[in-house]
Scaffold this motif. Structure first.
Motif: not given
Ligand SMILES: Cc1cc2nc3c(=O)[nH]c(=O)nc-3n(C[C@H](O)[C@H](O)[C@H](O)COP(=O)(O)OP(=O)(O)OC[C@H]3O[C@@H](n4cnc5c(N)ncnc54)[C@H](O)[C@@H]3O)c2cc1C
Length: 400
Positions: A35-36, A55-56, A142, A296, A308
């Motif tokens: 993780d970055a 963020r919930v 990455l 995502d 989400g």
């Molecule tokens: C500001 C914000 C507020 C949100 N609020 C809500 C909300 O209230 N309700 C809701 O349902 N959804 C919300 N969302 C959407 C929700 O957060 C996402 O659907 C969910 O977090 C997706 O999970 P994920 O693990 O797929 O991705 P993420 O949670 O985005 O995790 C991706 C991870 O990859 C890491 N990463 C990124 N690039 C690299 C790289 N090059 N190398 C290594 N690691 C990397 C990041 O550091 C991060 O830890 C919000 C999104 C954002 C951005």
């Protein structure tokens, strides 16, 4: 540079990457997450307005069952910060249409639980750290990646080079791994931002989610564990979101109460506000060679009512289950057949949810009087027809 070998690499240790790693842990394969960001802080949280995470997510019973199977749900629940809700009120602010769901209609205790994203993340990190075959490399971005026939070669910001039998891209909506893999996406912006904040309400939230469909976008009030605290997700056009973020807190509270038009609890105080852009993005394919996308990175959707994360947790459950079954049968767990079984099961659900969000945006964003009548009739008939209402409710709780 000497290459380090791992069985499975997961890029991104967010909720979905971690849940996928835990689902795969029973294989005993060596799984490395990257993780970055630095490791998130584990500081205990308070319960004043500004101490709740803005963020919930509304975890559905299906997501909770999955977190239970990973052994992480008790540590989320024991915190006493989850808001289990039993009712959901949905209405059209421009008309009379409304739907009311209750958990009792489905013979279940709750329709879901509102949980701060940081709490789910912490519970998953702790569980991952105790699994002998899982490791997390924090602060490691990455940098480059090549998909080859026998595995994935990649380098990271720590200056190391790796080769993995397979790699999972869980690095969020702006996925670098997806970009490096050259995978195509379909993307569309709503021209809207979501404003998230915590609010204090009077007299109490009644353990209900309150959701108003306004011409500018949906506003959801999501009940937290304390009965006078709710989280809000308010989707508004770009220009309006700037105006609301700059607005004085009292003016913002008045705006919320006008939007709720007396149909939910009254908002009396708001925390600091945060916005994020609403972008809908879907990868055309979920895998390429031995590289697979989850969460995502595969699909970002409108976080209507904080839903989400549920799609991402379902990706983790299905992909983990398919790989585990192939591994236990002694079959090739990195084969395209395994990944296409995962994609077949998930794409329909993910696209269905995205189409629903688009339809809501189109239907409720319109000022056309014929459409107003149609959607009011639509919402009222969902409420009046037991089978339609039941179908709607089963979608909301993540049941098939
Ligand atoms: C500001 C914000 C507020 C949100 N609020 C809500 C909300 O209230 N309700 C809701 O349902 N959804 C919300 N969302 C959407 C929700 O957060 C996402 O659907 C969910 O977090 C997706 O999970 P994920 O693990 O797929 O991705 P993420 O949670 O985005 O995790 C991706 C991870 O990859 C890491 N990463 C990124 N690039 C690299 C790289 N090059 N190398 C290594 N690691 C990397 C990041 O550091 C991060 O830890 C919000 C999104 C954002 C951005």
């Amino acid at each position: 540079m000497a290459e380090r070998r791992v069985d499975i690499a997961i890029i991104g240790a967010g909720v979905v990457g971690l849940a996928t790693a835990l689902a795969l842990a029973p294989t005993g394969l060596r799984i490395a997450l990257f993780d970055a960001q630095p490791k998130p802080s584990t500081r205990p949280k308070g319960r004043t307005l500004n101490e709740w995470d803005r963020r919930v997510t509304a975890l559905t019973p299906e997501s909770i069952r999955f977190l239970q199977s990973l052994g992480v749900w008790p540590s989320i629940e024991d915190n006493g910060r989850g808001g289990a809700y039993t009712d959901m009120f949905v209405w059209d602010s421009e008309g009379t249409g409304q739907v009311h769901f209750t958990a009792a209609d489905l013979n279940i205790d709750s329709l879901g639980t509102i949980v701060e994203s940081s709490l789910t993340l912490q519970a998953l990190i702790s569980a991952t750290e105790t699994a002998a075959n899982l490791s997390i490399n924090w602060g490691t971005r990455l940098e480059s990646m090549d998909i080859e026939a026998d595995g994935i070669r990649f380098t990271t910001s720590s200056g190391d080079a790796f080769i993995a039998d397979m790699t999972i891209g869980a690095d969020g909506g702006r996925s670098k791994s997806r970009e490096l893999a050259g995978m195509r996406t379909r993307e569309w912006r709503y021209g809207q931002n979501a404003i998230v904040a915590t609010v204090r309400v009077e007299p109490h939230h009644s353990r209900a989610c309150w959701q108003a469909f306004l011409p500018s976008g949906p506003l959801a009030l999501l009940p937290l564990a304390d009965d006078d605290m709710c989280s809000i997700v308010w989707s508004v056009d770009d220009a309006l979101s700037e105006q609301w973020i700059q607005a004085d807190p009292n003016e913002f509270v008045d705006g919320l109460n006008r939007a709720l038009s007396g149909r939910g609890p009254r908002v009396v105080e708001v925390s600091e506000r945060q916005t994020f852009p609403l972008i809908q993005c879907h990868a055309v394919d979920y895998s390429k060679g031995r590289f697979v996308l989850v969460g995502d990175a595969a699909h970002s959707i409108h976080p209507l009512a904080g839903q989400g994360i549920n799609l991402g947790l379902s990706d983790a459950r299905i992909l983990g289950g398919e790989i585990l079954r192939a591994y236990q049968r002694g079959a090739d767990w990195r084969s395209p057949q395994v990944f296409s079984r995962y994609e077949r099961q998930r794409k329909g659900d993910n696209l269905g949810m995205m189409a629903t969000m688009q339809a809501f945006k189109w239907g409720f964003g319109s000022k056309n009087p014929a459409l107003t009548i149609m959607r009011n009739l639509g919402l009222s008939s969902v409420d009046a027809l037991p089978f339609a209402k039941r179908w709607f409710m089963r979608q909301a709780v993540g049941a098939k």
